[in-house]
Write a protein that holds these residues in place. Structure first.
Motif, PDB file in Angstrom:
ATOM      1  N   UNK A  54       0.759  -1.259   0.109  1.00  0.00           N
ATOM      2  CA  UNK A  54      -0.005  -0.110   0.109  1.00  0.00           C
ATOM      3  C   UNK A  54       0.775   1.185  -0.068  1.00  0.00           C
ATOM      4  N   UNK A  55       0.338   2.141  -0.697  1.00  0.00           N
ATOM      5  CA  UNK A  55       1.229   3.435  -0.865  1.00  0.00           C
ATOM      6  C   UNK A  55       0.297   4.578  -0.491  1.00  0.00           C
ATOM      7  N   UNK A  56       0.683   5.497   0.152  1.00  0.00           N
ATOM      8  CA  UNK A  56      -0.056   6.669   0.471  1.00  0.00           C
ATOM      9  C   UNK A  56       0.811   8.055   0.563  1.00  0.00           C
ATOM     10  N   UNK A  57       2.311   8.013   0.283  1.00  0.00           N
ATOM     11  CA  UNK A  57       2.889   9.115   0.442  1.00  0.00           C
ATOM     12  C   UNK A  57       2.663   9.698  -0.816  1.00  0.00           C
ATOM     13  N   UNK A  83      -1.364   1.411  -4.734  1.00  0.00           N
ATOM     14  CA  UNK A  83      -1.038  -0.032  -4.391  1.00  0.00           C
ATOM     15  C   UNK A  83       0.213  -0.569  -5.227  1.00  0.00           C
ATOM     16  N   UNK A  84       1.500  -0.482  -4.953  1.00  0.00           N
ATOM     17  CA  UNK A  84       2.610  -0.996  -5.690  1.00  0.00           C
ATOM     18  C   UNK A  84       2.491  -2.511  -5.655  1.00  0.00           C
ATOM     19  N   UNK A  85       3.104  -3.295  -6.596  1.00  0.00           N
ATOM     20  CA  UNK A  85       3.187  -4.571  -6.692  1.00  0.00           C
ATOM     21  C   UNK A  85       4.770  -5.119  -6.922  1.00  0.00           C
ATOM     22  N   UNK A  86       5.107  -5.782  -5.998  1.00  0.00           N
ATOM     23  CA  UNK A  86       6.549  -6.400  -6.103  1.00  0.00           C
ATOM     24  C   UNK A  86       6.373  -7.985  -6.437  1.00  0.00           C
ATOM     25  N   UNK A  87       7.484  -8.240  -7.313  1.00  0.00           N
ATOM     26  CA  UNK A  87       7.534  -9.632  -7.710  1.00  0.00           C
ATOM     27  C   UNK A  87       9.161  -9.851  -7.382  1.00  0.00           C
TER      28      UNK A  87
END
Length: 906
Positions: free
Chosen positions: A271-274, A410-414
């Motif tokens: 989750x991204x809020x900045x 919402x960033x996604x990391x793989x």
């Protein structure tokens, strides 16, 4: 910490009580000379490598204790000043009398990493906040005191949610798999399907005050296709820590002709809020190098945002309020591109690249380059974020770290263990069989390429691969220095270890090794040559790039001096696959030296040979494969490769659960020989046929028995199992009762009891391979742990007569054994017999065999030289060295010194 008040005076007092026998027998027999010793107290523990500039979160280790000393697994740890840290402990192994032989220990990362640590039995302090594990029908919740993690029990979300300070930092952590229908250029149309890991079973393996371990098992699913590729994931949590250590295992169960893996990894959302300019991306390069950027950059603009703004963004700190930005910047922020997608790709061991783009559908920009990344990334901002890394990133290429959609909420990391940037994984056998459709043809081909081929046996079905990862849930963007420390901890997790002196003093692993000794010129030379051979192989790994997802950890078998390369493409001369006990050589060398570089090489080999060189499902499971161009390619599926003897060191020194699984797989492995008899191509069927009786199988007393006994001995040590002990003693007693003992060769064994049928044949025989796959080492431990004079006599007979003269063999056995190979390697058997019987003449013979060099090395400094110029692709070191000879010379040197070093004459 609760109840912390251990003063220096009390610490010393408790140490004295420990030394005086409060916790141990006051006198303990020496491992070697029969004298009396007092075991070092307290036990000093030290870091293998200097953990400076390293953040790692927690460590687990194993420490041995002398027989009869401890009944309870309870310890406290303190530094030199007496300051304690919480420690969790559990038994890893027991002595025959039920006392603790190996204790597993876990600690969180100490705040002060300087100096050594001291370990003593007794009750110590507990963590200020202990780990909490709460299990429901739907999930398992783990609270370390810093982070709270919810592990799913069904569906695809393994890590459903991770929070810190009440903020959700990570969610929907799952496994992803890209399956491709063919290889580019071989099929007309490439089709790729996305699978996700589906949970079948979740187990709380450990729930203690300091450490919790959650095991998740399942397969990969997608709509309309059959589930495949089983996985085992373990999540490790430590009290007071913000990280989740992850061990990821896949077992290949597909059809290698059509099931190609294009990508394999772990995916989660952050989750991204900045504000976009306060969202930070980090990637670790080589050394202390760090790539750091923001999603929306405020540096390098035509209009200056101001020193305070620029420096805050560069440091990863929250920028001053937007209202303080110059109007020339603030009014145009929406024109500054927001780069939401980043990729770090390592598609070879020598090159990585970083690229970024604004979003899908737009071009990638080249952002950075290097050779060997430490494999760690970060996405987040002042409100918090996640750091993530893959261990052995460049060594196990192709690997890749993706960040997507960082410009959204919402960033996604793989974390890709197999990078989609690379060609699809191709596990097909490397040739079509070349007409080898009969045993006769296969044996004939063996005479030219040393490859033992058989149709259908060169399959990758059942081989496995284990990878290690780390997740860090952070409350803010780390500084470059702090991020680099995280990356260092991913690349080389610090390991605590008892000293070689202590391990030797306790007498573990057979009492057949000693500490380095340079007290005489000849001993000094032996020590120097041991170092030379190790250094040569350490260098060869890099010279010849023995790296890659399926290759890292193994070495090659034999060298081609004409091409100045190892015989990577010549049948059975390519990958070594533990041939002649390379693993044992490295582990015994580590035990006596305590060298970190030796440990790391042995660790990588243990991971590889236990996973990749062994079939874990299918008709060949759980047997290993003999050396070949493909790790799984040889038709010789054998116990001698899958043996627990090669794994025991790493398990007992670290308590690693996955390696524990691998050893447990081997308990009933001998039953597989009913379907795949090792000698089916070269012996009469009547010798090994057992189809008439489901409870019996033919097994040899050499390479087969060493693996059988290693598995049973280890399980007995780990659990105290009466069944395992009974099988061991039955097998030992019935080998001793054979007409010629070990020289009888083999017999049918009852799988239910371990009893071997007594053979009628009277002619003695021997194979040069029987004792060079752990039989010497395991028999030494059996004799130490089980008092059975007849078995000891049978083993000493074998040790004494293998290298004896024809006349001595005929007198003792009724016939000579004929021409036998590996005389130098077997000198350690002669040395063992000399030590056990206190026979000076036999000791002299052993040293003569060692220095004689039969089927090994003449005594002298290894001849290693550099080849460069147009003859080679790049400069390489080479020498008249083979892996078989090196492993056996190394074991002979170590064990002859350990057993009869005092009888080496100058």
């Amino acid at each position: 910490m609760n109840d912390y008040s251990l003063s220096r005076r009390n610490f010393v007092k408790r140490s004295a009580l420990f030394s005086g026998g409060l916790y141990m027998a006051p006198q303990l027999a020496s491992a070697f000379d029969g004298g009396k010793i007092s075991v070092q107290s307290p036990v000093d523990l030290s870091w293998l490598e200097d953990p400076k500039n390293t953040r790692f979160g927690g460590v687990t280790l194993g420490v041995p204790w002398p027989k009869g000393q401890l009944k309870k697994s309870e310890f406290f740890m303190a530094d030199d000043t007496g300051k304690q840290i919480p420690v969790q402990s559990w038994p890893l192994a027991y002595w025959p009398d039920g006392s603790i032989k190996w204790a597993g220990l876990a600690i969180s990362q100490p705040t002060d990493m300087k100096g050594n640590w001291k370990l003593m039995p007794g009750k110590g302090v507990r963590p200020e906040k202990e780990i909490s594990v709460e299990e429901t029908s739907a999930s398992i919740k783990v609270d370390t005191g810093v982070i709270q993690c919810t592990v799913g029990k069904s569906g695809s979300a393994l890590l459903k949610s991770v929070t810190r300070n009440g903020r959700e930092s990570l969610k929907n952590g799952r496994l992803v798999l890209l399956k491709q229908n063919g290889i580019l250029g071989e099929v007309e149309q490439i089709a790729t399907a996305l699978f996700e890991g589906e949970i079948n079973q979740v187990t709380v393996e450990q729930d203690g005050s300091v450490r919790a371990v959650i095991k998740v098992e399942g397969k990969h699913h997608t709509s309309g296709e059959e589930a495949w590729l089983p996985f085992v994931i373990r999540f490790y949590f430590y009290a007071g820590e913000a990280n989740i250590r992850t061990m990821h295992t896949i077992i290949y169960d597909g059809d290698e002709e059509k099931d190609f893996i294009k990508g394999l990894g772990v995916r989660f959302e952050v989750p991204m809020e900045d504000e976009l300019y306060d969202r930070h991306v980090r990637f670790a390069g080589k050394g202390e190098g760090v790539f750091g950027e923001a999603v929306r950059g405020l540096t390098g603009l035509r209009r200056d945002a101001g020193e305070a703004v620029r420096q805050a963004q560069i440091k990863g700190e929250k920028t001053p309020p937007e209202s303080s930005f110059p109007d020339s910047v603030r009014s145009r922020l929406h024109y500054i591109p927001a780069f939401g997608d980043y990729t770090l790709s390592q598609t070879s061991s020598d090159a990585f690249s970083i690229r970024k783009r604004t979003a899908s559908g737009h071009a990638w920009l080249k952002s950075g380059f290097g050779d060997r990344s430490r494999g760690t990334g970060y996405i987040g901002g002042p409100a918090g974020g996640v750091a993530f890394g893959i261990r052995n990133f460049w060594q196990s290429y192709p690997a890749q770290l993706d960040i997507r959609n960082a410009e959204t909420d919402r960033a996604e990391v793989t974390m890709w263990l197999w990078a989609p940037d690379a060609p699809a994984m191709d596990l097909r056998f490397y040739h079509d069989g070349m007409g080898q459709d009969t045993y006769e043809k296969q044996l004939d081909a063996l005479n030219i390429t040393y490859e033992d081929y058989e149709p259908g046996f060169g399959t990758a079905k059942g081989v496995a691969r284990t990878s290690e990862m780390q997740l860090w849930i952070l409350d803010k963007t780390p500084s470059h220095e702090a991020f680099s420390a995280l990356a260092n901890g991913v690349e080389t997790p610090p390991q605590l270890m008892a000293s070689p002196e202590y391990l030797h003093q306790v007498g573990v692993f057979g009492k057949i090794w000693d500490l380095p000794d340079t007290s005489t010129p000849t001993k000094s030379k032996i020590e120097a040559y041991l170092n030379d051979y190790f250094e040569f192989y350490k260098g060869q790994i890099d010279d010849h790039r023995w790296y890659g997802f399926w290759d890292y950890g193994d070495v090659m078998h034999s060298y081609d001096f004409d091409r100045h390369t190892w015989r990577y493409d010549v049948g059975g001369f390519a990958w070594d696959n533990s041939e002649l006990s390379t693993d044992l050589w490295l582990w015994y060398y580590f035990l006596r030296t305590g060298r970190a570089d030796v440990y790391r090489m042995a660790e990588a080999m243990t991971r590889h040979t236990g996973e990749v060189d062994v079939h874990h499902l299918g008709k060949f499971a759980p047997l290993g494969s003999r050396h070949n161009v493909m790790h799984w390619g040889c038709s010789a599926k054998q116990l001698r490769i899958s043996t627990a003897a090669n794994r025991r060191f790493y398990y007992f020194l670290t308590g690693d659960e996955r390696v524990g699984d691998l050893m447990r797989e081997q308990i009933n492995a001998v039953a597989t020989l009913k379907e795949i008899p090792p000698t089916r191509k070269v012996s009469r069927k009547s010798e090994w046929e057992t189809e008439d009786d489901p409870h019996h199988v033919y097994a040899g007393f050499g390479t087969d028995y060493s693996a059988i006994a290693a598995a049973w001995l280890t399980e007995w040590e780990r659990t105290g199992s009466k069944e395992m002990k009974e099988k061991l003693t039955n097998s030992m007693r019935t080998i001793a009762a054979q007409p010629k003992g070990f020289f009888t060769g083999g017999s049918r064994m009852d799988l239910r009891t371990g009893v071997f049928e007594i053979q009628e044949r009277q002619r003695a025989g021997a194979s040069h391979l029987s004792a060079v796959f752990g039989l010497m080492e395991i028999c030494a431990e059996l004799i130490e742990n089980i008092d059975m004079p007849e078995f000891k006599a049978a083993w000493l007979q074998y040790c004494t007569l293998y290298n004896a003269t024809d006349e001595e063999q005929e007198k003792a056995l009724g016939n000579a054994l004929g021409k036998l190979n590996l005389g130098q390697g077997h000198s350690r058997l002669t040395a063992y017999a000399a030590k056990q019987t206190d026979d000076a003449a036999l000791a002299e013979r052993a040293w003569k065999e060692f220095f004689g060099g039969a089927a090994g090395y003449r005594f002298g400094k290894p001849k290693i030289y550099e080849v460069k110029g147009a003859e080679v692709l790049h400069p390489v070191e080479e020498g008249y060295i083979s892996t078989n000879a090196t492993a056996q010379w190394g074991l002979a040197a170590i064990q002859c010194l350990g057993l009869i070093g005092d009888q080496l004459k100058e």
